[in-house]
Design a protein around this motif. Structure first.
Motif, PDB file in Angstrom:
ATOM      1  N   ASP A  43       0.701  -1.261  -0.206  1.00 58.91           N
ATOM      2  CA  ASP A  43       0.045  -0.106  -0.136  1.00 58.91           C
ATOM      3  C   ASP A  43       0.709   1.346  -0.031  1.00 58.91           C
ATOM      4  O   ASP A  43       0.285   2.453  -0.310  1.00 58.91           O
ATOM      5  N   ALA A  44       1.905   1.237   0.411  1.00 62.93           N
ATOM      6  CA  ALA A  44       3.119   2.328   0.734  1.00 62.93           C
ATOM      7  C   ALA A  44       3.622   2.365  -0.906  1.00 62.93           C
ATOM      8  O   ALA A  44       4.559   3.503  -1.074  1.00 62.93           O
ATOM      9  N   ASN A  45       3.767   1.434  -1.466  1.00 64.37           N
ATOM     10  CA  ASN A  45       4.430   1.414  -2.856  1.00 64.37           C
ATOM     11  C   ASN A  45       3.572   1.269  -4.102  1.00 64.37           C
ATOM     12  O   ASN A  45       4.171   0.695  -5.053  1.00 64.37           O
ATOM     13  N   LYS A  46       2.463   1.787  -4.128  1.00 68.59           N
ATOM     14  CA  LYS A  46       1.655   1.541  -5.250  1.00 68.59           C
ATOM     15  C   LYS A  46       1.434   0.281  -5.666  1.00 68.59           C
ATOM     16  O   LYS A  46       1.356  -0.080  -7.155  1.00 68.59           O
ATOM     17  N   GLY A  47       1.393  -0.869  -4.803  1.00 66.05           N
ATOM     18  CA  GLY A  47       1.255  -2.313  -5.300  1.00 66.05           C
ATOM     19  C   GLY A  47       2.345  -2.823  -6.085  1.00 66.05           C
ATOM     20  O   GLY A  47       2.300  -3.938  -6.748  1.00 66.05           O
ATOM     21  N   SER A  48       3.501  -2.285  -5.891  1.00 60.74           N
ATOM     22  CA  SER A  48       4.788  -2.939  -6.791  1.00 60.74           C
ATOM     23  C   SER A  48       5.098  -4.302  -6.107  1.00 60.74           C
ATOM     24  O   SER A  48       5.093  -4.730  -5.182  1.00 60.74           O
ATOM     25  N   ARG A  49       5.088  -5.069  -7.310  1.00 59.41           N
ATOM     26  CA  ARG A  49       5.445  -6.677  -6.864  1.00 59.41           C
ATOM     27  C   ARG A  49       6.696  -6.806  -6.216  1.00 59.41           C
ATOM     28  O   ARG A  49       6.824  -7.583  -5.609  1.00 59.41           O
ATOM     29  N   GLU A  50       7.906  -5.950  -6.727  1.00 57.24           N
ATOM     30  CA  GLU A  50       9.176  -6.139  -6.124  1.00 57.24           C
ATOM     31  C   GLU A  50       9.009  -5.942  -4.359  1.00 57.24           C
ATOM     32  O   GLU A  50       9.541  -6.694  -3.847  1.00 57.24           O
ATOM     33  N   HIS A  51       8.325  -4.907  -4.138  1.00 56.16           N
ATOM     34  CA  HIS A  51       8.156  -4.311  -2.691  1.00 56.16           C
ATOM     35  C   HIS A  51       7.348  -5.588  -2.059  1.00 56.16           C
ATOM     36  O   HIS A  51       7.230  -5.958  -0.956  1.00 56.16           O
ATOM     37  N   GLU A  52       6.336  -5.980  -2.854  1.00 56.26           N
ATOM     38  CA  GLU A  52       5.232  -7.131  -2.127  1.00 56.26           C
ATOM     39  C   GLU A  52       6.231  -8.161  -1.748  1.00 56.26           C
ATOM     40  O   GLU A  52       5.904  -8.848  -0.935  1.00 56.26           O
ATOM     41  N   ALA A  53       6.912  -8.475  -2.593  1.00 55.73           N
ATOM     42  CA  ALA A  53       7.806  -9.681  -2.488  1.00 55.73           C
ATOM     43  C   ALA A  53       8.787  -9.612  -1.262  1.00 55.73           C
ATOM     44  O   ALA A  53       9.001 -10.584  -0.420  1.00 55.73           O
TER      45      ALA A  53
END
Length: 76
Positions: free
Chosen positions: A43-53
């Motif tokens: 949520d803090a990174n616009k749904g970034s998959r990299e950050h999600e991982a």
């Protein structure tokens, strides 16, 4: 010779994922996890998959340490 760590290999790997040494306390783990979770939360990174991982890996590492009896004994 260095004394053997009372931590399991999985404990040490989880601490490394959080960027913490083997000597970290439970309070240090909690503080580091909270800081990194805020940084990498999707949520803090616009749904970034990299950050999600990264967030998922951090959450798994924290969950492991929270449940680890060997870490609980060593972190006292």
């Amino acid at each position: 010779a260095r004394p053997a760590s009372p931590l399991t290999r999985e404990d040490r790997q989880a601490l490394a994922k959080l960027g913490l040494p083997d000597t970290a306390t439970l309070d240090e783990v909690k503080a580091k996890y909270r800081a990194l979770a805020r940084r990498y939360h999707p949520d803090a990174n616009k749904g970034s998959r990299e950050h999600e991982a990264r967030f998922t890996a951090l959450t798994e590492a924290y969950g492991h340490l929270e449940a680890s009896a060997t870490f609980a004994r060593a972190a006292r």
